[in-house]
Design an enzyme around this catalytic site. Structure first.
Site, PDB file in Angstrom:
ATOM      1  N   ASP A 149      30.205  -1.576 -12.865  1.00  0.00           N
ATOM      2  CA  ASP A 149      29.465  -0.582 -12.078  1.00  0.00           C
ATOM      3  C   ASP A 149      29.648  -0.830 -10.567  1.00  0.00           C
ATOM      4  O   ASP A 149      28.689  -0.804  -9.793  1.00  0.00           O
ATOM      5  CB  ASP A 149      27.975  -0.628 -12.468  1.00  0.00           C
ATOM      6  CG  ASP A 149      27.148   0.469 -11.804  1.00  0.00           C
ATOM      7  OD1 ASP A 149      27.711   1.514 -11.452  1.00  0.00           O
ATOM      8  OD2 ASP A 149      25.926   0.259 -11.635  1.00  0.00           O
ATOM      9  N   HIS A 192      18.151  -4.396 -12.418  1.00  0.00           N
ATOM     10  CA  HIS A 192      18.862  -4.879 -13.609  1.00  0.00           C
ATOM     11  C   HIS A 192      19.831  -5.978 -13.246  1.00  0.00           C
ATOM     12  O   HIS A 192      20.219  -6.123 -12.089  1.00  0.00           O
ATOM     13  CB  HIS A 192      19.637  -3.736 -14.270  1.00  0.00           C
ATOM     14  CG  HIS A 192      20.372  -2.870 -13.274  1.00  0.00           C
ATOM     15  ND1 HIS A 192      19.863  -1.671 -12.832  1.00  0.00           N
ATOM     16  CD2 HIS A 192      21.530  -3.025 -12.609  1.00  0.00           C
ATOM     17  CE1 HIS A 192      20.689  -1.134 -11.951  1.00  0.00           C
ATOM     18  NE2 HIS A 192      21.711  -1.931 -11.786  1.00  0.00           N
ATOM     19  N   GLN A 260      24.025  -3.282 -18.267  1.00  0.00           N
ATOM     20  CA  GLN A 260      23.033  -3.622 -17.235  1.00  0.00           C
ATOM     21  C   GLN A 260      21.641  -3.600 -17.861  1.00  0.00           C
ATOM     22  O   GLN A 260      21.145  -2.544 -18.239  1.00  0.00           O
ATOM     23  CB  GLN A 260      23.103  -2.598 -16.089  1.00  0.00           C
ATOM     24  CG  GLN A 260      24.320  -2.766 -15.215  1.00  0.00           C
ATOM     25  CD  GLN A 260      24.624  -1.526 -14.395  1.00  0.00           C
ATOM     26  OE1 GLN A 260      24.639  -0.415 -14.926  1.00  0.00           O
ATOM     27  NE2 GLN A 260      24.871  -1.687 -13.116  1.00  0.00           N
ATOM     28  N   ARG A 290      19.848  -4.791   0.984  1.00  0.00           N
ATOM     29  CA  ARG A 290      19.782  -3.439   0.416  1.00  0.00           C
ATOM     30  C   ARG A 290      19.259  -3.619  -1.004  1.00  0.00           C
ATOM     31  O   ARG A 290      19.914  -4.224  -1.853  1.00  0.00           O
ATOM     32  CB  ARG A 290      21.162  -2.781   0.385  1.00  0.00           C
ATOM     33  CG  ARG A 290      21.191  -1.423  -0.312  1.00  0.00           C
ATOM     34  CD  ARG A 290      22.627  -0.960  -0.432  1.00  0.00           C
ATOM     35  NE  ARG A 290      22.809   0.331  -1.042  1.00  0.00           N
ATOM     36  CZ  ARG A 290      22.889   0.566  -2.356  1.00  0.00           C
ATOM     37  NH1 ARG A 290      22.742  -0.419  -3.220  1.00  0.00           N
ATOM     38  NH2 ARG A 290      23.123   1.774  -2.793  1.00  0.00           N
ATOM     39  N   ASP A 292      18.600  -2.556  -4.377  1.00  0.00           N
ATOM     40  CA  ASP A 292      19.256  -1.513  -5.161  1.00  0.00           C
ATOM     41  C   ASP A 292      18.384  -0.990  -6.298  1.00  0.00           C
ATOM     42  O   ASP A 292      17.726  -1.758  -6.992  1.00  0.00           O
ATOM     43  CB  ASP A 292      20.551  -2.090  -5.750  1.00  0.00           C
ATOM     44  CG  ASP A 292      21.338  -1.066  -6.531  1.00  0.00           C
ATOM     45  OD1 ASP A 292      21.942  -0.191  -5.895  1.00  0.00           O
ATOM     46  OD2 ASP A 292      21.323  -1.129  -7.777  1.00  0.00           O
ATOM     47  N   GLU A 334      16.985   1.324  -1.623  1.00  0.00           N
ATOM     48  CA  GLU A 334      17.879   2.368  -2.126  1.00  0.00           C
ATOM     49  C   GLU A 334      17.112   3.174  -3.165  1.00  0.00           C
ATOM     50  O   GLU A 334      16.965   2.761  -4.313  1.00  0.00           O
ATOM     51  CB  GLU A 334      19.142   1.773  -2.751  1.00  0.00           C
ATOM     52  CG  GLU A 334      20.186   2.833  -3.025  1.00  0.00           C
ATOM     53  CD  GLU A 334      20.452   3.125  -4.495  1.00  0.00           C
ATOM     54  OE1 GLU A 334      21.160   4.103  -4.768  1.00  0.00           O
ATOM     55  OE2 GLU A 334      19.954   2.405  -5.382  1.00  0.00           O
ATOM     56  N   HIS A 403      29.390   5.309  -1.309  1.00  0.00           N
ATOM     57  CA  HIS A 403      30.193   4.968  -2.484  1.00  0.00           C
ATOM     58  C   HIS A 403      29.719   5.699  -3.739  1.00  0.00           C
ATOM     59  O   HIS A 403      30.369   5.645  -4.763  1.00  0.00           O
ATOM     60  CB  HIS A 403      30.148   3.457  -2.712  1.00  0.00           C
ATOM     61  CG  HIS A 403      28.792   2.993  -3.152  1.00  0.00           C
ATOM     62  ND1 HIS A 403      27.700   3.004  -2.310  1.00  0.00           N
ATOM     63  CD2 HIS A 403      28.339   2.542  -4.346  1.00  0.00           C
ATOM     64  CE1 HIS A 403      26.645   2.568  -2.982  1.00  0.00           C
ATOM     65  NE2 HIS A 403      27.005   2.277  -4.212  1.00  0.00           N
ATOM     66  N   ASP A 404      28.570   6.362  -3.651  1.00  0.00           N
ATOM     67  CA  ASP A 404      28.031   7.033  -4.833  1.00  0.00           C
ATOM     68  C   ASP A 404      28.360   8.524  -4.836  1.00  0.00           C
ATOM     69  O   ASP A 404      28.853   9.075  -3.867  1.00  0.00           O
ATOM     70  CB  ASP A 404      26.521   6.801  -4.917  1.00  0.00           C
ATOM     71  CG  ASP A 404      26.185   5.439  -5.532  1.00  0.00           C
ATOM     72  OD1 ASP A 404      26.992   4.964  -6.365  1.00  0.00           O
ATOM     73  OD2 ASP A 404      25.146   4.869  -5.176  1.00  0.00           O
ATOM     74  N   ARG A 528      33.651   7.878  -9.564  1.00  0.00           N
ATOM     75  CA  ARG A 528      33.212   7.556  -8.203  1.00  0.00           C
ATOM     76  C   ARG A 528      34.267   6.722  -7.473  1.00  0.00           C
ATOM     77  O   ARG A 528      34.286   6.660  -6.253  1.00  0.00           O
ATOM     78  CB  ARG A 528      31.870   6.800  -8.233  1.00  0.00           C
ATOM     79  CG  ARG A 528      30.702   7.691  -8.612  1.00  0.00           C
ATOM     80  CD  ARG A 528      29.413   6.901  -8.729  1.00  0.00           C
ATOM     81  NE  ARG A 528      29.482   5.859  -9.754  1.00  0.00           N
ATOM     82  CZ  ARG A 528      28.515   4.989 -10.002  1.00  0.00           C
ATOM     83  NH1 ARG A 528      27.407   5.034  -9.302  1.00  0.00           N
ATOM     84  NH2 ARG A 528      28.638   4.078 -10.949  1.00  0.00           N
TER      85      ARG A 528
HETATM   86  C1  GLC Z   1      22.804   2.142  -7.100  1.00  0.00           C
HETATM   87  C2  GLC Z   1      24.253   1.979  -6.644  1.00  0.00           C
HETATM   88  C3  GLC Z   1      25.164   2.634  -7.646  1.00  0.00           C
HETATM   89  C4  GLC Z   1      24.929   2.037  -9.023  1.00  0.00           C
HETATM   90  C5  GLC Z   1      23.432   2.123  -9.391  1.00  0.00           C
HETATM   91  C6  GLC Z   1      23.125   1.369 -10.637  1.00  0.00           C
HETATM   92  O1  GLC Z   1      22.439   3.461  -7.118  1.00  0.00           O
HETATM   93  O2  GLC Z   1      24.426   2.528  -5.368  1.00  0.00           O
HETATM   94  O3  GLC Z   1      26.502   2.512  -7.263  1.00  0.00           O
HETATM   95  O4  GLC Z   1      25.683   2.707  -9.965  1.00  0.00           O
HETATM   96  O5  GLC Z   1      22.638   1.574  -8.374  1.00  0.00           O
HETATM   97  O6  GLC Z   1      23.358   0.001 -10.457  1.00  0.00           O
END
Ligand code: GLC
Length: 651
Positions: A149, A192, A260, A290, A292, A334, A403-404, A528
């Protein structure tokens, strides 16, 4: 000390009990360092307590847990290098350091920008040329082998990916960058870890202690109940939110990919583990975390298990830990969620201003793409005008690409308010950016089709979605020119809206979609990767070649960044207020600063537009000066004329 008087009786009682465990933990520190730690502890203890009590306060061992936590913080504080302690002190005095107009962020996958962590140091000229002051390094913490991922399936939170270097390399990089005024940001994935992480392996081997780090169910009863209200995040890759492991005969909560495993934050042991990880990296010199996928940290039956109140308690507690032990550090949440929920990541109500320092302005990004496709700014104006107010101590992370993928977070209500059908507009946007819409210049791809909601998110690089790839393919100078202007409008918006602009690597050179990921079996499933191309250093060289596409873009970005840095009105502690001018193609907002008004004006259409100069006069701009073009604005017959895709920053 003064702060003690502000404590609640409950917090005071817990605080008093801590004194015993503090002494050994602070042993060996100078008198002044001890005092500093205790002042910070006292200052933030109530916040910490208020975050933890609703989650763990019912446990008989709560005071023991608090004392272990404070002991942990004290021990990392004791080990904290002197230069970082000095930075802590500096940031106590300049808590607005990340809000300054001089802040410019840059984001990349380490292996796609340089060959290693050390290699980044060879590219410093490039970053300094761009004026970067904040660097988000992705996929630097050790991910699992195979599919991971994009690095967000962490195998070992305290190790660097060996392919890129060592922990020492990262520490050295942080130090070198810090000396140049660049702050390093890394991800801490809070929702996760990889199913091959040590905790998960022990859980799979049947260790009860580690099974409690996750959510496990012996049969489908509860998972089925939860599923009734849970959305699917990756419906294509990983339908459902639970995965079965026959070794232990358990269903494990897996919101994202099967590999995950969601972490169980009801367990105080997990809280301690994560705090220790954050302290560890902070002591290596990381300045921003950051955090996540934070929206998913708390699960509740009958809900979508996102943005639950406990998430904000936990984030407030984590934030307090950093404030106490590693004061230089800022937290970025995030959370790609709706505006009303998003604002909670800065803290509302009892959490006001205490949850995180920075959060992504997802709506600004979505509205940019929406207004570009429709040439109509009314939905953008409506949505951003309605945006909740923010505390003055925070910062948006403003971005146009990352990146998403892009999810069309447009509500039916906002759409209806400007006469649109939400469903049809979202469908239009997916058609437009996947290139299916007749006449669209965009070359993107659908990411995750959800058959239930019909949602189609979108992948694609900035350049490819803005039409540059198509323009270059057709060798069409008009389309190329337009695409460049569209991209630069995006840069002006993210640099001028009042957030830390997060420049995504390669967009400043117009890097197109990259299909090489299809050849890698570990990446091929996830499109992506098309917008995560490796840096093209040959193209980067062309940034100085006058007239080249790279130079037109790069120099354009540079002049926007420079304008930002000389415009104090863009200090993030002042909010932007979107103005409803009734103009269907132009987006306007005002920023109030003690130095005077700032008006941001953007033409989202390929045609010239005009706006009444009254707009400036109403806001006391009698001789408007455009900070971007560096000249006074000409008013003709009471109008200001805007070129196609023009952007003005008037002061
Ligand atoms: C966040 C990341 C993304 C990832 C997701 C799950 O949103 O930016 O790239 O797929 O978390 O880990």
């Amino acid at each position: 000390m003064q702060n003690l008087r502000l404590f609640s009786a409950q917090a005071k009682a817990s605080f008093d009990k801590l004194q015993q465990s503090l002494k050994p933990a602070l042993k060996g520190l100078t008198k002044r360092d001890k005092e500093l730690f205790l002042i910070r502890l006292e200052r933030y203890f109530q916040n910490l307590f208020d975050g933890l009590y609703p989650i763990y306060g019912h446990r008989p061992d709560f005071d023991g847990f608090l004392s272990r936590l404070v002991g942990l913080m004290a021990s990392y504080y004791r080990e904290r290098p002197e230069d970082l302690k000095a930075l802590d002190f500096e940031r106590d005095l300049t808590p607005d350091w990340f809000q300054r107009e001089t802040m410019v962020g840059y984001v990349f996958y380490v292996e796609r920008f340089a060959d290693s962590i050390k290699g980044i140091l060879d590219k410093l000229d490039y970053l300094e040329e761009l004026g970067v002051t904040y660097l988000h390094l992705m996929k630097v913490i050790k991910p699992r082998e195979g599919e991971n991922d994009g690095g967000y399936a962490v195998l070992d939170y305290r190790a660097v990916d060996e392919a890129l270097g060592t922990e020492d390399d990262l520490e050295e990089l942080c130090r070198s960058l810090r000396e140049r005024g660049i702050s390093v940001c890394i991800d801490v994935v809070l929702n996760h870890c990889a199913k091959d992480h040590d905790w998960a392996k022990k859980a799979l081997a049947g260790e009860k202690k580690y099974q409690d780090y996750f959510y496990m169910f012996p049969d489908r009863t509860l998972p089925d109940e939860y599923e009734k209200t849970l959305p699917e995040i990756f419906p294509d890759f990983a339908p459902g939110n639970f995965s079965y492991y026959k070794e232990i005969k358990q269903w494990v909560w897996t919101t994202f990919y099967e590999f995950q495993w969601d972490l169980n934050w009801t367990n105080p042991e997990l809280f301690l583990e994560i705090v220790e990880i954050m302290l560890y990296w902070a002591n290596k010199g990381v300045e921003v975390f950051r955090l996540d996928a934070v929206a998913f940290m708390w699960k509740r039956l009958g809900t979508n298990s996102q943005n639950q109140m406990e998430v904000f308690d936990l984030l407030q507690a984590l934030r307090s830990c950093s404030r106490i032990a590693t004061a230089a550090v800022a937290h970025k949440a995030e959370a790609i969620v709706s505006p009303d929920d998003l604002i909670k990541y800065f803290g509302v109500g009892k959490h006001h201003g205490k949850v995180s320092n920075i959060a992504y302005h997802n709506s600004l990004m979505v509205q940019y793409w929406s207004a570009m496709a429709s040439r109509d700014t009314r939905l953008m104006t409506q949505t951003l005008r309605e945006f909740p107010r923010t505390p003055s101590s925070i910062a948006w992370g403003t971005y146009i690409r990352c990146h998403d993928d892009i999810g069309w977070a447009v509500t039916d209500e906002d759409a209806a308010a400007v006469g649109l059908d939400g469903f049809l507009h979202r469908k239009f946007l997916s058609d437009y950016y996947s290139g299916e819409f007749e006449g669209s210049p965009a070359k993107g791809a659908v990411f995750q089709f959800n058959p239930v909601t019909q949602d189609r998110r979108i992948s694609g690089s900035f350049a490819s979605l803005a039409g540059l790839e198509k323009g270059q393919g057709l060798a069409d100078p008009a389309l190329i020119g337009q695409s460049i202007e569209r991209i630069l409008l995006g840069y002006a918006l993210m640099c001028g809206y009042g957030g830390i602009p997060l420049l995504y690597m390669g967009d400043e050179l117009g890097l197109s979609n990259d299909t090489s990921y299809l050849k890698d079996k570990d990446l091929a499933r996830d499109n992506r990767w098309m917008h995560r191309p490796p840096m093209d250093w040959k193209k980067a060289k062309k940034r100085h070649k006058e007239g080249s596409i790279e130079a037109r873009l790069f120099q354009g970005v540079l002049s926007i960044v420079r304008a930002r840095k000389r415009t104090p009105h863009l200090n993030i502690s002042y909010e932007s207020l979107v103005l409803d001018t009734g103009h269907p193609h132009v987006f306007v907002y005002r920023r109030m600063h003690p130095l005077g008004t700032f008006l941001g004006i953007y033409n989202f259409s390929e045609h010239s537009q005009r706006i009444s100069a009254e707009l400036c006069y109403e806001h006391h701009l009698f001789e408007p000066f455009d900070q971007l073009a560096e000249h006074f604005v000409t008013v003709t017959d009471g109008y200001i004329y805007l070129k196609p895709y023009d952007r003005l920053w008037l002061i």
